[in-house]
Scaffold this active site. Structure first.
Site, PDB file in Angstrom:
ATOM      1  N   SER A  55      68.460  38.312  28.719  1.00  0.00           N
ATOM      2  CA  SER A  55      68.257  39.747  28.507  1.00  0.00           C
ATOM      3  C   SER A  55      69.544  40.558  28.657  1.00  0.00           C
ATOM      4  O   SER A  55      69.516  41.706  29.109  1.00  0.00           O
ATOM      5  CB  SER A  55      67.161  40.294  29.433  1.00  0.00           C
ATOM      6  OG  SER A  55      65.940  39.636  29.165  1.00  0.00           O
ATOM      7  N   GLY A 112      64.590  36.510  27.376  1.00  0.00           N
ATOM      8  CA  GLY A 112      63.620  37.133  26.487  1.00  0.00           C
ATOM      9  C   GLY A 112      62.566  37.969  27.205  1.00  0.00           C
ATOM     10  O   GLY A 112      61.574  38.366  26.610  1.00  0.00           O
ATOM     11  N   ASN A 151      72.955  33.899  20.171  1.00  0.00           N
ATOM     12  CA  ASN A 151      72.011  32.803  19.956  1.00  0.00           C
ATOM     13  C   ASN A 151      70.861  33.391  19.152  1.00  0.00           C
ATOM     14  O   ASN A 151      69.988  34.047  19.710  1.00  0.00           O
ATOM     15  CB  ASN A 151      71.533  32.262  21.311  1.00  0.00           C
ATOM     16  CG  ASN A 151      70.454  31.208  21.141  1.00  0.00           C
ATOM     17  OD1 ASN A 151      70.203  30.736  20.027  1.00  0.00           O
ATOM     18  ND2 ASN A 151      69.812  30.831  22.239  1.00  0.00           N
ATOM     19  N   GLU A 189      71.828  30.578  32.610  1.00  0.00           N
ATOM     20  CA  GLU A 189      70.719  31.355  32.075  1.00  0.00           C
ATOM     21  C   GLU A 189      69.485  31.181  32.951  1.00  0.00           C
ATOM     22  O   GLU A 189      68.750  30.199  32.800  1.00  0.00           O
ATOM     23  CB  GLU A 189      70.394  30.888  30.648  1.00  0.00           C
ATOM     24  CG  GLU A 189      71.521  31.080  29.661  1.00  0.00           C
ATOM     25  CD  GLU A 189      70.987  31.269  28.252  1.00  0.00           C
ATOM     26  OE1 GLU A 189      71.321  32.296  27.653  1.00  0.00           O
ATOM     27  OE2 GLU A 189      70.237  30.421  27.772  1.00  0.00           O
ATOM     28  N   GLU A 240      64.783  26.741  26.301  1.00  0.00           N
ATOM     29  CA  GLU A 240      63.652  26.593  25.358  1.00  0.00           C
ATOM     30  C   GLU A 240      63.568  25.155  24.847  1.00  0.00           C
ATOM     31  O   GLU A 240      62.480  24.639  24.603  1.00  0.00           O
ATOM     32  CB  GLU A 240      63.802  27.597  24.201  1.00  0.00           C
ATOM     33  CG  GLU A 240      63.445  29.005  24.661  1.00  0.00           C
ATOM     34  CD  GLU A 240      64.182  30.125  23.949  1.00  0.00           C
ATOM     35  OE1 GLU A 240      64.735  29.907  22.852  1.00  0.00           O
ATOM     36  OE2 GLU A 240      64.204  31.248  24.510  1.00  0.00           O
ATOM     37  N   HIS A 250      69.510  24.236  26.047  1.00  0.00           N
ATOM     38  CA  HIS A 250      68.908  25.568  26.221  1.00  0.00           C
ATOM     39  C   HIS A 250      67.533  25.408  26.879  1.00  0.00           C
ATOM     40  O   HIS A 250      66.823  24.441  26.612  1.00  0.00           O
ATOM     41  CB  HIS A 250      68.778  26.265  24.871  1.00  0.00           C
ATOM     42  CG  HIS A 250      68.372  27.697  25.010  1.00  0.00           C
ATOM     43  ND1 HIS A 250      67.068  28.075  25.196  1.00  0.00           N
ATOM     44  CD2 HIS A 250      69.112  28.842  25.037  1.00  0.00           C
ATOM     45  CE1 HIS A 250      67.025  29.398  25.325  1.00  0.00           C
ATOM     46  NE2 HIS A 250      68.246  29.881  25.232  1.00  0.00           N
ATOM     47  N   LYS A 264      68.487  31.958  17.746  1.00  0.00           N
ATOM     48  CA  LYS A 264      67.222  31.210  17.857  1.00  0.00           C
ATOM     49  C   LYS A 264      66.628  31.027  16.456  1.00  0.00           C
ATOM     50  O   LYS A 264      67.386  30.889  15.497  1.00  0.00           O
ATOM     51  CB  LYS A 264      66.271  31.913  18.832  1.00  0.00           C
ATOM     52  CG  LYS A 264      66.971  32.200  20.163  1.00  0.00           C
ATOM     53  CD  LYS A 264      66.062  32.605  21.262  1.00  0.00           C
ATOM     54  CE  LYS A 264      66.900  32.865  22.517  1.00  0.00           C
ATOM     55  NZ  LYS A 264      66.082  33.169  23.687  1.00  0.00           N
TER      56      LYS A 264
HETATM   57  P1  PGA Z   1      67.786  36.723  25.487  1.00  0.00           P
HETATM   58  O1  PGA Z   1      68.053  35.157  25.240  1.00  0.00           O
HETATM   59  O2  PGA Z   1      69.109  37.406  25.415  1.00  0.00           O
HETATM   60  O3  PGA Z   1      66.850  37.127  24.380  1.00  0.00           O
HETATM   61  O4  PGA Z   1      67.161  36.829  26.842  1.00  0.00           O
HETATM   62  C1  PGA Z   1      69.180  34.540  25.802  1.00  0.00           C
HETATM   63  C2  PGA Z   1      69.161  33.073  25.464  1.00  0.00           C
HETATM   64  O5  PGA Z   1      68.069  32.491  25.423  1.00  0.00           O
HETATM   65  O6  PGA Z   1      70.208  32.459  25.217  1.00  0.00           O
END
Ligand code: PGA
Length: 250
Positions: free
Chosen positions: A212, A172, A9, A166, A96, A94, A11
């Site tokens: 992460s 993140g 992903n 998640e 976010e 997601h 982003k």
């Molecule tokens: P990350 O993000 O691996 O940077 O924690 C995962 C995600 O948001 O899908």
């Protein structure tokens, strides 16, 4: 047997040049798609370019879509537009999108249904916040997210849905869920699918972990019986790191 899956992903990262350099760097080195499904979910503006250059063992996905086909929805991208790019997957719900852009479970449900109706495979994200985890309501939060997001999705169509667990507090932040905790929630998700659909469907459903994930912890996470791969943000931005992640699924 469920085929493992590793999904990048990206982003809101990578220019066109950076994105093309990335896929030229990995294309030749990916394991066969008979063994693992490798997917990159990229910003919409890059999708067509990436699909054109995807090798045999790579598939491309979008990170979001609106549920209507066309109309006065400034700034949105429709499933019909995604279809024309040749993508196979789309991330839906997601955290976010939920927290920064106000997406509700009901909106996520409309997107899931629309993606399916347009032949796109939704990667449906669910997960709890830190407050919810500390209150001990993780499983019920996820259960509700699943029930609403999958409302109206038939048993036939749900086989094209991929679920990504998640935990919001792990995204993140560098804090990964303990593999035993991640396994526990993925197991609960499979149980919920069994109750909402049936045992065979639950058994075939691919459930990914995200938050992460990186080469150092991926192997342990994907070796858990109910974790079928990863949805990875930060550690998917470097081609070597992403290749290592994919190889953890082999
Ligand atoms: P990350 O993000 O691996 O940077 O924690 C995962 C995600 O948001 O899908």
């Amino acid at each position: 047997m469920r085929k493992p899956m590793m999904v990048a992903n990206w982003k809101m990262n990578k220019t066109r040049d950076e994105a093309l350099a990335f896929i030229y760097a990995i294309n030749e080195n990916l394991p066969s798609c008979d063994v693992v499904d490798t997917v990159i979910c990229a910003p919409a503006i890059l999708l067509r370019d990436l699909v054109k250059r995807q090798g045999d063992n790579l598939r491309i996905g979008a990170q979001n879509m609106y549920y209507e086909e066309f109309g006065a929805f400034t700034g949105e991208i429709s499933p019909v537009m995604l279809q024309t790019t040749g993508v196979e997957y789309v991330i839906v719900g997601h955290s976010e999108r939920r927290s920064l852009f106000g997406e509700s479970d009901e909106l996520v449900n409309k997107k899931v249904l629309s993606a399916i109706n347009h032949g796109l495979k939704p990667i449906l994200c669910v997960g709890e916040t830190l407050d919810q985890r500390e209150l001990g309501i993780t499983s019920s939060v996820i259960r509700k997210q699943l029930e609403i997001a999958l409302n109206g999705v038939s048993v036939k169509d749900v086989s094209n849905v991929i679920i990504a667990y998640e935990p919001v507090w792990a995204i993140g932040t560098g804090k990964t869920a303990a593999s035993s905790d991640a396994e526990e929630e993925c197991k609960n998700i499979r149980q919920a699918i069994k109750e909402l659909y049936n045992a065979v469907t639950a058994d075939e459903m691919r459930i990914l972990y995200g938050g992460s994930m990186k080469p150092a912890n991926a192997k342990e996470l994907v070796s858990m019986p109910n974790i079928d791969g990863g949805l990875v943000g930060g550690a998917s931005l470097d081609p070597n790191s992403f290749l290592e992640l994919v190889k953890c699924c082999e």
